[in-house]
Write an enzyme that holds these catalytic residues in place. Structure first.
Site, short mmCIF file in Angstrom:
data_model
loop_
_atom_site.label_atom_id
_atom_site.label_comp_id
_atom_site.label_asym_id
_atom_site.label_seq_id
_atom_site.Cartn_x
_atom_site.Cartn_y
_atom_site.Cartn_z
N LYS A 72 -0.85 3.42 4.73
CA LYS A 72 -0.83 3.04 3.47
C LYS A 72 -0.06 4.05 2.71
CE LYS A 72 -4.83 0.98 4.33
NZ LYS A 72 -4.63 -0.33 4.79
N HIS A 91 -14.73 -2.15 4.89
CA HIS A 91 -13.56 -2.79 5.63
C HIS A 91 -14.03 -3.71 6.90
CE1 HIS A 91 -9.44 -3.13 7.63
NE2 HIS A 91 -9.32 -3.63 6.21
N ASN A 97 0.71 -1.18 -0.06
CA ASN A 97 -0.17 0.03 0.08
C ASN A 97 0.89 1.09 -0.09
OD1 ASN A 97 -2.49 -1.56 -0.02
ND2 ASN A 97 -2.15 -1.71 2.24
N HIS A 116 -7.47 4.65 1.51
CA HIS A 116 -6.77 4.17 0.28
C HIS A 116 -7.14 5.40 -0.31
CE1 HIS A 116 -6.15 -0.11 1.07
NE2 HIS A 116 -7.25 0.06 1.44
N SER A 126 -11.24 -0.77 -0.60
CA SER A 126 -10.00 -1.64 -0.38
C SER A 126 -9.79 -2.77 -1.60
CB SER A 126 -9.63 -2.02 1.15
OG SER A 126 -10.69 -2.73 1.61
N GLU A 155 -16.61 3.65 2.56
CA GLU A 155 -15.19 3.91 2.36
C GLU A 155 -15.11 4.88 1.16
OE1 GLU A 155 -12.71 0.39 1.73
OE2 GLU A 155 -13.72 -0.78 3.33
N ASP A 193 -14.34 6.40 5.39
CA ASP A 193 -13.21 5.97 5.69
C ASP A 193 -12.27 6.13 4.53
OD1 ASP A 193 -10.89 4.21 5.82
OD2 ASP A 193 -11.82 2.58 6.75
#
Ligand code: PLP
Length: 371
Positions: free
Chosen positions: A225, A121, A34, A194, A166, A162, A191
């Site tokens: 990440k 997640h 990541n 990423h 992910s 998110e 979230d």
């Protein structure tokens, strides 16, 4: 000590060809980590921290934040990151897992409703499981299904998603989700694990790119990440920060991150605005991958993604492991994501593109995939 009782479930994993093993790095081309911007690979934080040789950062914090583990650098960093992300306040947690667990387990109360994207997640789902609120998933990125859930919700309502997913690499339709939240008086939690460092002109994340910061109840940015460190911050109001300090168990009952970790997080955020070239190269790789034909396997599916996470669905644990093995044999570190991490039939290659991957490396990967 007799631990035979562990055997049955381990054997089941082996029978499903889904047994997990820890692997050590072996020098293959990284299409797996990541470290999207190469901050770790290129030792950017080590170099930047060396500029501060007159400063000394402790490697232990000696307690939880409410006891001996609080210090000026962590509070200053929370303020700096809140400014960067245009939030009123922020509270640093020891990991993204801790942040999601600590937020969702303590904010929604009995009688409230949490509505979460089905592909959320594990850390979000585990936090939801610990909460006394009722919870329902909505179909991935499906606004009609979300609205159906909102219509039936009771108590204080929380919508969880998110920004960049992910395991699929796609983005949530955040503008439409925020409109629905406003319409139904729901509190939006995003979230940004990423998206941090990767999405937005300076890596601020998708929420700020879409100018939705004022529409969010809470945002979670993780540091493991693109930031190249460890930890996470929950952003929101001053009142939310006070609430978490008082009620969030993963914050209260855990030793604080040490100064050395927080100094590194701060350095990474100072680098973000100067990483335009890295983000531009990453985008070129993403465009190339998205436009490349992938020929082998009639039941393979390349998912649409404008992020560094690129997915080729190859149904079945055996077939996907075989293709990952071929890529590994060619010196490319691509991992298969197996059932039960993803639903049966949705097993996949998760190909992570990085600012340090060259176009030649990407062409080699595409060649092995039959493009
Ligand atoms: C979307 C998402 N949220 C949270 C986490 C957890 O973050 P951390 O690795 O910092 O615990 C991850 C990590 O895989 C993630 O992908």
């Amino acid at each position: 000590m007799n631990d035979e009782f562990l055997l049955k479930k381990l054997q089941e994993r082996q029978e499903h060809n889904a047994f997990r093993r820890l692997l050590l790095p072996d020098g293959k081309t990284d299409f797996c980590s990541n470290d999207y911007l190469g901050i770790v690979r290129n030792q950017l934080l080590e170099n930047k921290l060396c500029e501060h040789t007159q400063l000394f950062f402790k490697h232990g914090s000696t307690g939880s934040r409410l006891l001996a583990g609080n210090y000026a650098l962590v509070e200053e960093t929370e303020k700096k990151l809140a400014v960067f992300h245009e939030a009123e306040a922020g509270l640093i947690f020891n990991s993204g897992y801790d942040a999601n667990l600590g937020l969702l387990s303590c904010v929604p109360q009995r009688g409230d409703t949490i509505i979460y994207d089905y592909l959320s997640h594990a850390s979000l789902r585990d936090g939801i499981r610990l909460s006394f609120a009722q919870s329902f998933s909505f179909r991935h990125n499906d606004l009609a299904d979300l609205e159906k859930r909102l219509q039936a919700a009771t108590g204080t309502i929380f919508v969880v998603t998110e920004s960049v997913f992910s395991m699929d690499g796609d983005m949530a339709p955040l503008i439409d989700i925020s409109v629905l939240c406003e319409q139904y008086g729901a509190h939006l939690i995003v979230d940004e694990a990423h998206a941090t460092g990767v999405v937005g002109a300076n890596g601020e994340g998708l929420v700020q790119q879409l100018n939705l910061q004022a529409k969010c109840f809470a945002r979670v940015h993780t540091f493991g990440k693109a930031v190249g460190c460890h930890g996470a911050i929950i952003l929101g109001s001053d009142r939310l920060r006070n609430y978490l300090v008082n009620f969030s168990r993963s914050f209260i009952y855990s030793t604080a991150l040490p100064e050395a970790s927080v100094a590194a997080i701060r350095c990474a955020y100072e680098l973000f605005p100067f990483m335009q070239e890295e983000r531009a190269h990453l985008q070129q790789l993403i465009n190339t991958f998205q436009h490349a034909p992938i020929a082998i396997g009639s039941n393979w599916e390349k998912l649409v993604s404008f992020t560094p996470i690129q997915i080729v669905v190859i149904p079945g644990n055996d077939p996907v492991k075989k293709v990952a093995g071929a890529l590994q044999a060619a010196g490319l570190d691509v991992r298969a994501i197996l059932y039960p991490t993803v639903p049966a039939g949705k097993e996949r290659l998760r190909i992570v593109l990085h600012a340090f991957n060259s176009m030649q490396e990407l062409h080699k990967l595409l060649w092995v995939l039959g493009g």
